[in-house]
Scaffold this motif. Structure first.
Motif, PDB file in Angstrom:
ATOM      1  N   VAL A 192      14.840  50.788  23.196  1.00  0.00           N
ATOM      2  CA  VAL A 192      15.314  50.845  24.523  1.00  0.00           C
ATOM      3  C   VAL A 192      16.450  51.702  24.794  1.00  0.00           C
ATOM      4  CG1 VAL A 192      15.422  49.091  26.652  1.00  0.00           C
ATOM      5  CG2 VAL A 192      14.245  48.666  24.717  1.00  0.00           C
ATOM      6  N   TRP A 193      17.667  51.505  24.230  1.00  0.00           N
ATOM      7  CA  TRP A 193      18.748  52.266  24.632  1.00  0.00           C
ATOM      8  C   TRP A 193      18.617  53.618  24.550  1.00  0.00           C
ATOM      9  CZ3 TRP A 193      23.554  51.721  20.754  1.00  0.00           C
ATOM     10  CH2 TRP A 193      24.645  52.224  21.380  1.00  0.00           C
ATOM     11  N   LEU A 194      18.045  54.218  23.283  1.00  0.00           N
ATOM     12  CA  LEU A 194      17.652  55.664  23.043  1.00  0.00           C
ATOM     13  C   LEU A 194      16.889  56.094  24.395  1.00  0.00           C
ATOM     14  CD1 LEU A 194      17.754  58.157  21.391  1.00  0.00           C
ATOM     15  CD2 LEU A 194      15.517  57.467  20.443  1.00  0.00           C
ATOM     16  N   CYS A 195      16.013  55.427  24.824  1.00  0.00           N
ATOM     17  CA  CYS A 195      15.203  56.007  25.885  1.00  0.00           C
ATOM     18  C   CYS A 195      16.148  56.214  27.237  1.00  0.00           C
ATOM     19  CB  CYS A 195      13.917  55.302  26.123  1.00  0.00           C
ATOM     20  SG  CYS A 195      12.735  55.402  24.987  1.00  0.00           S
ATOM     21  N   GLU A 196      16.882  54.937  27.336  1.00  0.00           N
ATOM     22  CA  GLU A 196      17.837  54.968  28.556  1.00  0.00           C
ATOM     23  C   GLU A 196      18.765  56.188  28.370  1.00  0.00           C
ATOM     24  OE1 GLU A 196      17.922  53.293  31.477  1.00  0.00           O
ATOM     25  OE2 GLU A 196      16.126  52.031  30.750  1.00  0.00           O
ATOM     26  N   GLU A 197      19.324  56.299  27.324  1.00  0.00           N
ATOM     27  CA  GLU A 197      20.211  57.445  27.264  1.00  0.00           C
ATOM     28  C   GLU A 197      19.548  58.842  27.409  1.00  0.00           C
ATOM     29  OE1 GLU A 197      23.369  57.454  26.735  1.00  0.00           O
ATOM     30  OE2 GLU A 197      24.151  55.387  26.116  1.00  0.00           O
ATOM     31  N   GLY A 245      16.902  59.308  29.160  1.00  0.00           N
ATOM     32  CA  GLY A 245      16.093  59.720  30.349  1.00  0.00           C
ATOM     33  C   GLY A 245      14.489  59.454  30.288  1.00  0.00           C
ATOM     34  N   VAL A 246      14.084  59.026  29.044  1.00  0.00           N
ATOM     35  CA  VAL A 246      12.412  58.884  28.859  1.00  0.00           C
ATOM     36  C   VAL A 246      11.907  57.891  29.488  1.00  0.00           C
ATOM     37  CG1 VAL A 246      10.869  58.711  27.051  1.00  0.00           C
ATOM     38  CG2 VAL A 246      13.216  60.032  26.649  1.00  0.00           C
ATOM     39  N   PRO A 247      10.790  58.139  30.355  1.00  0.00           N
ATOM     40  CA  PRO A 247      10.203  57.040  30.922  1.00  0.00           C
ATOM     41  C   PRO A 247       9.609  56.166  29.881  1.00  0.00           C
ATOM     42  CG  PRO A 247       9.847  58.950  32.062  1.00  0.00           C
ATOM     43  CD  PRO A 247      10.198  59.350  30.773  1.00  0.00           C
ATOM     44  N   TYR A 248       9.258  54.999  30.072  1.00  0.00           N
ATOM     45  CA  TYR A 248       8.846  53.926  29.313  1.00  0.00           C
ATOM     46  C   TYR A 248       8.211  52.736  29.885  1.00  0.00           C
ATOM     47  CZ  TYR A 248      13.118  51.449  29.015  1.00  0.00           C
ATOM     48  OH  TYR A 248      14.291  50.721  29.379  1.00  0.00           O
ATOM     49  N   GLY A 274      14.276  64.538  22.965  1.00  0.00           N
ATOM     50  CA  GLY A 274      15.530  64.737  22.645  1.00  0.00           C
ATOM     51  C   GLY A 274      16.063  66.415  23.111  1.00  0.00           C
ATOM     52  N   HIS A 275      15.361  67.309  22.961  1.00  0.00           N
ATOM     53  CA  HIS A 275      15.611  68.747  23.144  1.00  0.00           C
ATOM     54  C   HIS A 275      17.015  68.884  22.786  1.00  0.00           C
ATOM     55  CE1 HIS A 275      12.098  69.044  25.686  1.00  0.00           C
ATOM     56  NE2 HIS A 275      12.463  68.003  26.352  1.00  0.00           N
ATOM     57  N   GLY A 276      17.396  68.229  21.392  1.00  0.00           N
ATOM     58  CA  GLY A 276      18.712  68.561  20.863  1.00  0.00           C
ATOM     59  C   GLY A 276      19.863  67.642  21.161  1.00  0.00           C
ATOM     60  N   ARG A 277      19.435  66.790  22.058  1.00  0.00           N
ATOM     61  CA  ARG A 277      20.443  65.874  22.570  1.00  0.00           C
ATOM     62  C   ARG A 277      20.524  64.712  21.743  1.00  0.00           C
ATOM     63  NH1 ARG A 277      18.143  63.854  28.103  1.00  0.00           N
ATOM     64  NH2 ARG A 277      16.275  64.461  26.889  1.00  0.00           N
ATOM     65  N   LEU A 278      21.741  64.004  21.339  1.00  0.00           N
ATOM     66  CA  LEU A 278      22.231  62.879  20.741  1.00  0.00           C
ATOM     67  C   LEU A 278      21.864  62.960  19.186  1.00  0.00           C
ATOM     68  CD1 LEU A 278      20.678  59.955  22.583  1.00  0.00           C
ATOM     69  CD2 LEU A 278      23.057  60.930  22.837  1.00  0.00           C
ATOM     70  N   GLN A 279      21.979  64.298  18.986  1.00  0.00           N
ATOM     71  CA  GLN A 279      21.690  64.851  17.310  1.00  0.00           C
ATOM     72  C   GLN A 279      22.436  65.907  17.215  1.00  0.00           C
ATOM     73  OE1 GLN A 279      17.676  65.828  16.282  1.00  0.00           O
ATOM     74  NE2 GLN A 279      17.344  65.809  18.528  1.00  0.00           N
ATOM     75  N   HIS A 280      22.857  66.103  15.842  1.00  0.00           N
ATOM     76  CA  HIS A 280      23.609  67.623  15.508  1.00  0.00           C
ATOM     77  C   HIS A 280      22.491  68.519  14.908  1.00  0.00           C
ATOM     78  CE1 HIS A 280      27.074  66.100  16.876  1.00  0.00           C
ATOM     79  NE2 HIS A 280      27.442  65.353  15.821  1.00  0.00           N
ATOM     80  N   ALA A 281      22.555  69.552  15.122  1.00  0.00           N
ATOM     81  CA  ALA A 281      21.853  70.909  14.565  1.00  0.00           C
ATOM     82  C   ALA A 281      22.269  70.965  13.118  1.00  0.00           C
ATOM     83  CB  ALA A 281      21.740  71.985  15.537  1.00  0.00           C
ATOM     84  N   PRO A 282      21.480  71.715  12.282  1.00  0.00           N
ATOM     85  CA  PRO A 282      22.138  71.982  10.839  1.00  0.00           C
ATOM     86  C   PRO A 282      23.166  72.955  11.003  1.00  0.00           C
ATOM     87  CG  PRO A 282      19.692  72.173  10.907  1.00  0.00           C
ATOM     88  CD  PRO A 282      20.169  72.304  12.236  1.00  0.00           C
TER      89      PRO A 282
END
Length: 213
Positions: free
Chosen positions: A16-21, A23-26, A78-86
């Motif tokens: 739930v938190w990830l989707c709120e961060e 902005g993913v509808p659920y 995510g489109h790259g958000r909330l994670q780090h690329a290699p």
């Protein structure tokens, strides 16, 4: 639309938190623990053989396991958000702390809870071993947060979303005094100030005051 099967007071708060961060509808389907056993209700068991949450549904697909669900949502939305690329300087740290949550932190909290229910003497070898491991895990997190605002570095990431449940809501089941860990407590205050976290907890667990102290 993504459907989240959310068991109150459980690791499914992560989803739930990830989707709120992001902005993913659920669509949120809420389940309540059995008041006696504290286990999942039959409705969840009908969806998945383990009867556990979280579960998500999308386009006829059903997926369990919170880490797998987080990775799925990040990959699709995510489109790259909330994670780090290699090529990010903190990529390895992100991977480590993302998997540390379910690889070390949550298991040691669970073992501590189970052993605590056995009412062993404080000096019993099993009790001593479990407590020693928990102390090491918390000391490692404390040291990390003494050097960085967030687990993967200076940026808030899904590694934090994976870890916060064990430091907060899990304490409903296994009381834990965090007073000896000021950096963890300061971190939880930063987390608690995030609008996404506030929205997620108010939607998923409106009966629960987040355990941020």
């Amino acid at each position: 639309m993504l459907k989240i099967h959310h068991l109150g007071h459980s690791q499914s708060e992560r989803i739930v938190w990830l989707c709120e961060e992001l902005g993913v509808p659920y669509e949120l389907v809420h389940y309540t623990r059995d008041p006696v056993t504290m286990l999942s209700p039959p409705e969840l068991k009908a969806l998945h053989p383990l009867g556990a949450a979280p579960l998500i549904e999308e386009d006829g697909m059903l997926l369990a396991e919170s880490a797998a669900i987080v990775e799925y949502i990040l990959a699709r939305y995510g489109h790259g958000r909330l994670q780090h690329a290699p090529d990010h300087a903190d990529f390895a740290a992100y991977l480590y702390w993302f998997h540390f949550a379910n690889g070390n932190l949550q298991p040691v909290m669970g073992r501590s809870m189970m052993i605590g229910r056995c009412a062993l003497a404080a000096d019993h070898p099993v009790q001593t071993a479990v407590q020693g491991r928990l102390d090491k895990v918390l000391a490692l997190i404390e040291a990390r947060l003494g050097q960085n605002d967030y687990l993967a570095g200076s940026d808030f990431t899904a590694a934090d979303i994976m870890s916060v449940f064990s430091l907060t809501t899990m304490r409903l089941f296994q009381p834990l005094d965090l007073a000896p860990y000021p950096h963890i407590l300061a971190y939880l205050q930063r987390i608690g100030s995030r609008p996404g976290y506030q929205r997620a907890m108010s939607k998923g667990d409106p009966d629960l005051k987040p355990m941020l102290t």
